[in-house]
Scaffold this motif. Structure first.
Motif, PDB file in Angstrom:
ATOM      1  N   ARG A 195      -3.424  -5.517   1.266  1.00  0.00           N
ATOM      2  CA  ARG A 195      -2.484  -5.766   2.362  1.00  0.00           C
ATOM      3  C   ARG A 195      -1.520  -4.594   2.600  1.00  0.00           C
ATOM      4  O   ARG A 195      -1.259  -4.224   3.738  1.00  0.00           O
ATOM      5  N   ASN A 196      -1.009  -4.012   1.550  1.00  0.00           N
ATOM      6  CA  ASN A 196      -0.034  -2.923   1.696  1.00  0.00           C
ATOM      7  C   ASN A 196      -0.625  -1.678   2.343  1.00  0.00           C
ATOM      8  O   ASN A 196       0.007  -1.041   3.175  1.00  0.00           O
ATOM      9  N   THR A 197      -1.837  -1.329   1.944  1.00  0.00           N
ATOM     10  CA  THR A 197      -2.463  -0.117   2.476  1.00  0.00           C
ATOM     11  C   THR A 197      -3.422  -0.418   3.628  1.00  0.00           C
ATOM     12  O   THR A 197      -3.918   0.505   4.268  1.00  0.00           O
ATOM     13  N   LYS A 198      -3.698  -1.696   3.856  1.00  0.00           N
ATOM     14  CA  LYS A 198      -4.660  -2.149   4.876  1.00  0.00           C
ATOM     15  C   LYS A 198      -6.049  -1.556   4.622  1.00  0.00           C
ATOM     16  O   LYS A 198      -6.809  -1.302   5.528  1.00  0.00           O
TER      17      LYS A 198
END
Length: 186
Positions: A79-82
């Motif tokens: 989620r953070n880096t997609k």
């Protein structure tokens, strides 16, 4: 073995009366469909690479389907880096390319699966045969140039499939993702 019945959940369309949740009723099929999706995700994750590729093609060759259970079965999403990473050891790289551009019943612009790309960890010599077998019942043309084979499919949500000995890429016709006309007027 993944059956046609296992794939039925990918074509379920929530009835309109359940799409507004403020004062609306709950779709009685929601829990059952969630369980069917989870079962399908597990089957796809555990399937052979041959069966996975064949199933992906079968899912989309007649009509556009919900791609999320397919995505969830093989993609680990950061989620953070997609960033999308493969859950499977036989797939080195992957990309599910979702794009906006499909109008839905209540207006708004929603995403659809434009294309998906899979790169295998080792060369996959039987891929051409798998694609041809999965496309049975559809008219298609096949061209090969510089190690890349392109299948162009007629009358299908799949515009084309491009393969090499280490890659598979499938392109979707955006127009196949639209709501049926009878629903657009509601």
């Amino acid at each position: 073995m993944i059956t046609e019945k296992d794939l039925d959940v990918l074509y379920y369309i929530t009835p309109i009366k359940y799409r507004t949740m403020l004062d609306g009723d709950f779709d009685s099929n929601a829990q059952e469909n969630l369980e069917k999706e989870e079962k399908l995700e597990e089957l796809l994750y555990k399937s052979s690479l041959n069966e996975l590729i064949a199933t992906i093609i079968k899912v989309f060759k007649k009509k556009y389907a919900n791609p999320m259970p397919v995505w969830s079965s093989i993609v680990e999403y950061e989620r953070n880096t997609k960033k999308e990473n493969s859950k499977r050891e036989d797939i080195k790289n992957l990309k599910f390319d979702f794009k906006y551009g499909v109008k839905k019943i209540f207006g708004g612009d929603t995403e659809y699966l434009d294309n998906l790309f899979l790169e295998f960890t080792v060369p996959f010599s039987g891929l051409k045969t798998i694609v041809k077998n999965a496309l049975r019942g559809k008219q298609f043309t096949e061209t090969t140039h510089n190690g890349k084979t392109v299948f162009t499919i007629d009358d299908s949500p799949i515009l084309k499939i491009e393969i090499t000995d280490t890659t598979f890429q499938m392109f979707i016709d955006k127009n196949s993702c639209k709501s049926p006309k009878k629903l657009d007027n509601l």
